[in-house]
Design a protein around this motif. Structure first.
Motif, short mmCIF file in Angstrom:
data_model
loop_
_atom_site.label_atom_id
_atom_site.label_comp_id
_atom_site.label_asym_id
_atom_site.label_seq_id
_atom_site.Cartn_x
_atom_site.Cartn_y
_atom_site.Cartn_z
N GLU A 86 6.58 -5.97 0.60
CA GLU A 86 6.16 -4.55 0.60
C GLU A 86 5.43 -4.36 -0.83
OE1 GLU A 86 8.91 -0.29 0.56
OE2 GLU A 86 9.68 -2.34 -0.33
N THR A 87 4.38 -3.54 -0.66
CA THR A 87 3.71 -3.23 -1.94
C THR A 87 4.05 -1.79 -2.61
OG1 THR A 87 1.72 -2.40 -0.88
CG2 THR A 87 2.00 -4.69 -1.41
N SER A 88 4.05 -1.74 -3.76
CA SER A 88 4.18 -0.49 -4.42
C SER A 88 3.22 -0.06 -5.63
CB SER A 88 5.58 -0.35 -5.01
OG SER A 88 6.53 -0.20 -3.90
N VAL A 89 2.70 1.04 -5.59
CA VAL A 89 1.55 1.37 -6.78
C VAL A 89 1.81 2.66 -7.30
CG1 VAL A 89 -0.96 1.54 -7.57
CG2 VAL A 89 -0.22 -0.33 -5.71
N TYR A 90 1.96 2.62 -8.73
CA TYR A 90 2.52 4.07 -9.47
C TYR A 90 1.39 4.13 -10.38
CZ TYR A 90 3.90 7.94 -12.08
OH TYR A 90 4.20 8.78 -12.90
N VAL A 91 0.47 5.10 -10.50
CA VAL A 91 -0.48 5.56 -11.74
C VAL A 91 -0.26 6.94 -11.99
CG1 VAL A 91 -2.92 5.78 -12.14
CG2 VAL A 91 -2.31 4.24 -10.17
N LEU A 151 5.36 -8.20 -10.65
CA LEU A 151 5.26 -6.92 -11.18
C LEU A 151 4.04 -7.01 -11.89
CD1 LEU A 151 6.41 -3.92 -11.23
CD2 LEU A 151 7.47 -4.65 -13.39
N LEU A 152 3.02 -6.11 -11.62
CA LEU A 152 1.68 -5.93 -12.47
C LEU A 152 2.08 -4.66 -13.22
CD1 LEU A 152 -0.87 -7.19 -9.79
CD2 LEU A 152 0.31 -8.48 -11.47
N VAL A 153 1.40 -4.83 -14.37
CA VAL A 153 1.31 -3.44 -15.29
C VAL A 153 -0.09 -3.38 -15.80
CG1 VAL A 153 2.10 -2.43 -17.49
CG2 VAL A 153 3.61 -3.69 -16.05
N VAL A 207 1.66 1.91 -20.92
CA VAL A 207 1.70 1.67 -19.50
C VAL A 207 1.18 2.89 -18.94
CG1 VAL A 207 2.92 1.07 -17.38
CG2 VAL A 207 3.60 0.08 -19.76
N VAL A 208 0.10 2.67 -18.04
CA VAL A 208 -0.42 3.91 -17.28
C VAL A 208 -0.26 3.64 -15.90
CG1 VAL A 208 -2.06 4.37 -19.19
CG2 VAL A 208 -2.81 2.92 -17.42
N ALA A 209 -0.06 2.53 -15.48
CA ALA A 209 0.07 2.08 -14.00
C ALA A 209 0.87 0.80 -13.73
CB ALA A 209 -1.27 1.94 -13.27
N TRP A 210 1.52 0.74 -12.75
CA TRP A 210 2.14 -0.45 -12.14
C TRP A 210 2.13 -0.84 -10.80
CZ3 TRP A 210 6.06 -0.30 -8.70
CH2 TRP A 210 6.87 1.03 -8.57
N GLY A 211 2.20 -1.98 -10.29
CA GLY A 211 2.15 -2.50 -8.83
C GLY A 211 3.22 -3.59 -9.01
N SER A 212 4.00 -3.45 -7.74
CA SER A 212 4.95 -4.64 -7.57
C SER A 212 4.80 -5.23 -5.87
CB SER A 212 6.25 -4.25 -7.84
OG SER A 212 6.45 -3.27 -6.92
N LYS A 221 -9.20 6.66 -11.29
CA LYS A 221 -10.09 5.81 -12.11
C LYS A 221 -10.22 4.54 -11.59
CE LYS A 221 -8.97 8.75 -16.20
NZ LYS A 221 -8.52 8.69 -17.57
N GLY A 222 -9.65 4.15 -10.44
CA GLY A 222 -9.68 2.84 -9.90
C GLY A 222 -8.66 2.03 -10.34
N ILE A 223 -7.78 2.37 -11.10
CA ILE A 223 -6.61 1.54 -11.64
C ILE A 223 -5.81 0.96 -10.41
CG2 ILE A 223 -4.57 1.46 -13.00
CD1 ILE A 223 -6.30 3.40 -14.94
N GLY A 224 -5.41 2.01 -9.43
CA GLY A 224 -4.43 1.51 -8.29
C GLY A 224 -5.27 0.66 -7.32
N LYS A 225 -6.53 0.89 -7.14
CA LYS A 225 -7.17 0.06 -6.35
C LYS A 225 -7.24 -1.45 -6.85
CE LYS A 225 -11.77 -0.54 -4.37
NZ LYS A 225 -12.87 -0.02 -4.18
N LYS A 226 -7.74 -1.64 -8.44
CA LYS A 226 -7.72 -2.90 -9.09
C LYS A 226 -6.16 -3.49 -8.91
CE LYS A 226 -11.38 -2.09 -12.01
NZ LYS A 226 -11.82 -2.02 -13.45
#
Length: 86
Positions: free
Chosen positions: A50-55, A21-23, A30-35, A62-67
Protein backbone atom coordinates in the motif's frame (compact mmCIF):
# COMPACT_ATOMS: atom_id res chain seq x y z
CA UNK A 1 -7.45 10.86 17.47
CA UNK A 2 -3.99 12.22 16.53
CA UNK A 3 -0.97 10.17 17.55
CA UNK A 4 1.58 11.57 19.95
CA UNK A 5 5.04 12.38 18.63
CA UNK A 6 6.57 9.50 20.60
CA UNK A 7 3.98 7.05 19.24
CA UNK A 8 4.68 8.20 15.67
CA UNK A 9 8.44 7.86 16.17
CA UNK A 10 7.92 4.29 17.42
CA UNK A 11 5.85 3.42 14.34
CA UNK A 12 8.52 4.84 12.01
CA UNK A 13 11.35 3.02 13.80
CA UNK A 14 9.50 -0.32 13.56
CA UNK A 15 8.83 -0.11 9.80
CA UNK A 16 11.91 -2.00 8.68
CA UNK A 17 13.71 -1.75 5.34
CA UNK A 18 10.94 -3.58 3.48
CA UNK A 19 8.56 -0.64 4.04
CA UNK A 20 10.39 2.66 3.43
CA UNK A 21 9.23 6.13 4.39
CA UNK A 22 10.28 9.13 2.26
CA UNK A 23 10.25 12.73 3.42
CA UNK A 24 10.35 15.95 1.36
CA UNK A 25 11.75 19.05 3.03
CA UNK A 26 11.76 22.73 2.21
CA UNK A 27 14.00 25.02 4.28
CA UNK A 28 14.45 22.31 6.94
CA UNK A 29 10.68 21.80 7.30
CA UNK A 30 8.89 18.58 6.35
CA UNK A 31 6.41 19.50 3.61
CA UNK A 32 5.45 16.02 2.41
CA UNK A 33 5.93 12.34 3.06
CA UNK A 34 5.29 9.08 1.27
CA UNK A 35 5.34 5.53 2.52
CA UNK A 36 5.14 1.95 1.35
CA UNK A 37 3.39 -0.36 3.77
CA UNK A 38 1.97 -3.85 3.97
CA UNK A 39 -1.30 -4.42 2.12
CA UNK A 40 -2.21 -7.64 3.92
CA UNK A 41 -0.57 -10.18 6.18
CA UNK A 42 -1.98 -13.00 4.03
CA UNK A 43 0.71 -14.94 2.16
CA UNK A 44 -0.96 -14.43 -1.22
CA UNK A 45 -0.44 -10.67 -0.91
CA UNK A 46 3.25 -10.73 0.01
CA UNK A 47 4.16 -9.02 -3.29
CA UNK A 48 1.52 -6.31 -2.84
CA UNK A 49 2.00 -3.08 -0.90
CA UNK A 50 0.00 0.00 0.00
CA UNK A 51 1.24 3.50 -0.77
CA UNK A 52 0.41 6.68 1.12
CA UNK A 53 1.33 10.25 0.22
CA UNK A 54 0.69 13.43 2.20
CA UNK A 55 1.61 16.94 1.05
CA UNK A 56 0.98 20.00 3.20
CA UNK A 57 -1.65 22.33 1.78
CA UNK A 58 0.86 25.12 1.17
CA UNK A 59 2.98 22.83 -1.03
CA UNK A 60 0.27 21.08 -3.02
CA UNK A 61 0.25 21.52 -6.79
CA UNK A 62 4.04 21.76 -7.03
CA UNK A 63 4.73 18.19 -8.14
CA UNK A 64 6.13 17.04 -4.79
CA UNK A 65 3.59 14.23 -4.38
CA UNK A 66 4.24 13.03 -7.92
CA UNK A 67 8.00 12.90 -7.30
CA UNK A 68 7.48 10.98 -4.05
CA UNK A 69 5.17 8.48 -5.77
CA UNK A 70 7.60 8.00 -8.68
CA UNK A 71 10.39 7.29 -6.19
CA UNK A 72 8.19 4.86 -4.27
CA UNK A 73 7.31 2.95 -7.45
CA UNK A 74 11.02 2.48 -8.23
CA UNK A 75 11.78 1.46 -4.64
CA UNK A 76 8.87 -1.00 -4.62
CA UNK A 77 10.21 -2.71 -7.75
CA UNK A 78 13.67 -2.99 -6.16
CA UNK A 79 12.06 -4.48 -3.04
CA UNK A 80 10.24 -7.12 -5.10
CA UNK A 81 6.70 -5.80 -4.98
CA UNK A 82 4.54 -6.46 -8.04
CA UNK A 83 1.38 -4.52 -7.10
CA UNK A 84 0.95 -1.15 -5.39
CA UNK A 85 -2.38 0.06 -4.06
CA UNK A 86 -3.25 3.56 -2.92
Amino acid sequence: EPRSTSAQIQIIENRGKQYPLLVAENESQVVAWGSIGPWSDRLGYRYSAETSVYVTRSHQGKGIGKKLLESMVLMAKELGFHTLLA
